[in-house]
Design a protein around this motif. Structure first.
Motif, PDB file in Angstrom:
ATOM      1  N   HIS A   1       0.858  -1.192   0.000  1.00  0.00           N
ATOM      2  CA  HIS A   1       0.000   0.000   0.000  1.00  0.00           C
ATOM      3  C   HIS A   1       0.893   1.241   0.000  1.00  0.00           C
ATOM      4  O   HIS A   1       1.779   1.377   0.846  1.00  0.00           O
ATOM      5  N   PRO A   2       0.662   2.177  -0.925  1.00  0.00           N
ATOM      6  CA  PRO A   2       1.574   3.324  -1.051  1.00  0.00           C
ATOM      7  C   PRO A   2       1.568   4.270   0.145  1.00  0.00           C
ATOM      8  O   PRO A   2       2.505   5.050   0.306  1.00  0.00           O
ATOM      9  N   ASN A   3       0.541   4.222   0.984  1.00  0.00           N
ATOM     10  CA  ASN A   3       0.492   5.105   2.144  1.00  0.00           C
ATOM     11  C   ASN A   3       1.294   4.580   3.333  1.00  0.00           C
ATOM     12  O   ASN A   3       1.417   5.261   4.348  1.00  0.00           O
ATOM     13  N   TYR A   4       1.819   3.364   3.187  1.00  0.00           N
ATOM     14  CA  TYR A   4       2.569   2.746   4.271  1.00  0.00           C
ATOM     15  C   TYR A   4       4.045   2.723   3.875  1.00  0.00           C
ATOM     16  O   TYR A   4       4.454   1.958   3.005  1.00  0.00           O
ATOM     17  N   GLN A   5       4.820   3.573   4.512  1.00  0.00           N
ATOM     18  CA  GLN A   5       6.217   3.783   4.122  1.00  0.00           C
ATOM     19  C   GLN A   5       7.159   2.906   4.946  1.00  0.00           C
ATOM     20  O   GLN A   5       7.205   2.991   6.175  1.00  0.00           O
ATOM     21  N   VAL A   6       7.905   2.055   4.254  1.00  0.00           N
ATOM     22  CA  VAL A   6       8.936   1.257   4.914  1.00  0.00           C
ATOM     23  C   VAL A   6      10.142   2.163   5.156  1.00  0.00           C
ATOM     24  O   VAL A   6      10.779   2.629   4.208  1.00  0.00           O
ATOM     25  N   THR A   7      10.433   2.422   6.415  1.00  0.00           N
ATOM     26  CA  THR A   7      11.526   3.345   6.761  1.00  0.00           C
ATOM     27  C   THR A   7      12.814   2.610   7.102  1.00  0.00           C
ATOM     28  O   THR A   7      13.881   3.233   7.156  1.00  0.00           O
ATOM     29  N   ALA A   8      12.724   1.306   7.362  1.00  0.00           N
ATOM     30  CA  ALA A   8      13.922   0.497   7.622  1.00  0.00           C
ATOM     31  C   ALA A   8      13.527  -0.969   7.537  1.00  0.00           C
ATOM     32  O   ALA A   8      12.355  -1.321   7.661  1.00  0.00           O
ATOM     33  N   GLY A   9      14.529  -1.804   7.312  1.00  0.00           N
ATOM     34  CA  GLY A   9      14.297  -3.237   7.290  1.00  0.00           C
ATOM     35  C   GLY A   9      13.997  -3.762   5.896  1.00  0.00           C
ATOM     36  O   GLY A   9      13.928  -3.012   4.917  1.00  0.00           O
ATOM     37  N   THR A  10      13.824  -5.085   5.813  1.00  0.00           N
ATOM     38  CA  THR A  10      13.613  -5.739   4.527  1.00  0.00           C
ATOM     39  C   THR A  10      12.475  -6.744   4.607  1.00  0.00           C
ATOM     40  O   THR A  10      12.183  -7.308   5.670  1.00  0.00           O
ATOM     41  N   VAL A  11      11.842  -6.954   3.456  1.00  0.00           N
ATOM     42  CA  VAL A  11      10.835  -8.002   3.281  1.00  0.00           C
ATOM     43  C   VAL A  11      11.294  -8.862   2.113  1.00  0.00           C
ATOM     44  O   VAL A  11      11.359  -8.387   0.976  1.00  0.00           O
TER      45      VAL A  11
END
Length: 260
Positions: A54-64
């Motif tokens: 979802h574009p409104n949820y910003q990953v600021t650190a870490g990996t998937v």
């Protein structure tokens, strides 16, 4: 041991500049069912939306990492094509688009148009609708328009059945369901479980897990997994609630590595 299907490492996610996930770690292997439980505001739906892109949820650190490749920068449609599916907590209506045409378009995008023959698609669709107790005439109705809460949730699982994902994320699929609808939806999910498929069941309550049996249960508090265990953990949470965990785990709690 097989390679993990999904590996989340030190995931931080912000929504409108507010940090929600604060170092979440989780590994899901093929054939595993993981339940994510936790109180309101703990980050459960943030996790599901972030995994789906979802574009409104910003990953600021870490990996998937999914199937050996990092996906945190991929758009949602590409994640869906790679086999990730999200059943929404609050499915939205799509006026003017029939359920049948919606599913045909989605399936063609995932499987490839050349691999989807209209007659075979219709036969498969009607069989899945019958299994889920959805009337055939719903295929001609606009997506979720005028549907009851239970009907919307059944349609979410119908999409899952038709798209055949490798990773299914069920975001509070039990919310708003009476006991009969819950059983039908859960049976629909169980029919699709396979050795190569991973499932994340996000829920507040034990009752869904009476039908969809998890291998592992994780508790999410303040954006981190603070406790993990087997199916018995869900029963413990049902008995004691979340008050103790909320008192002992806050935003400063150390992250826990949740592994099968």
């Amino acid at each position: 041991m097989s390679d993990p299907l999904l590996k989340i490492e030190n995931l931080h996610v912000a929504v409108e500049d507010k940090q929600i996930l604060r170092g979440l770690n989780l590994t899901v292997g093929p054939g595993e069912v993981h339940a994510i439980m936790g109180p309101n505001g703990s980050g459960k739906s943030t996790l599901s939306n972030a995994l789906m892109g979802h574009p409104n949820y910003q990953v600021t650190a870490g990996t998937v990492t999914y199937k050996g490749q990092q996906i945190q920068e991929l758009p949602a449609d590409e994640r869906a094509r790679r086999g990730i599916f999200l059943a929404f907590q609050y499915p939205t209506a799509i006026p003017g688009v029939s359920l049948g045409n919606f599913l045909l378009t989605a399936v063609r995008n995932v499987r490839g148009s050349a691999n989807v023959k209209p007659l075979e698609f219709r036969k498969e669709l009607l069989a899945c609708m019958k299994d889920l107790g959805i009337r055939q005439d719903f295929a001609g109705r606009y997506v979720n328009e005028g549907f009851s809460g239970g009907e919307k949730k059944r349609v979410e699982i119908l999409q899952m059945a038709m798209l055949r994902p490798s990773l299914a994320i069920l975001d509070e699929t039990d919310s708003g369901l009476d006991i009969d609808a819950l059983r039908i939806v859960a049976e629909g999910v169980n029919r699709q479980l396979a050795p190569e498929m991973g499932v994340l069941v996000i829920t507040h309550y034990q009752r869904l897990l009476d039908y969809i049996k998890p291998h592992f249960v994780h508790v999410l508090v303040a954006g981190r997994i603070v406790q993990s265990g087997g199916p018995e953990l869900a029963l413990e949470l049902e008995a004691r609630g979340y008050d103790e965990l909320l008192r002992t785990h806050g935003a400063d709690a150390a992250p826990v590595v949740a592994r099968a």
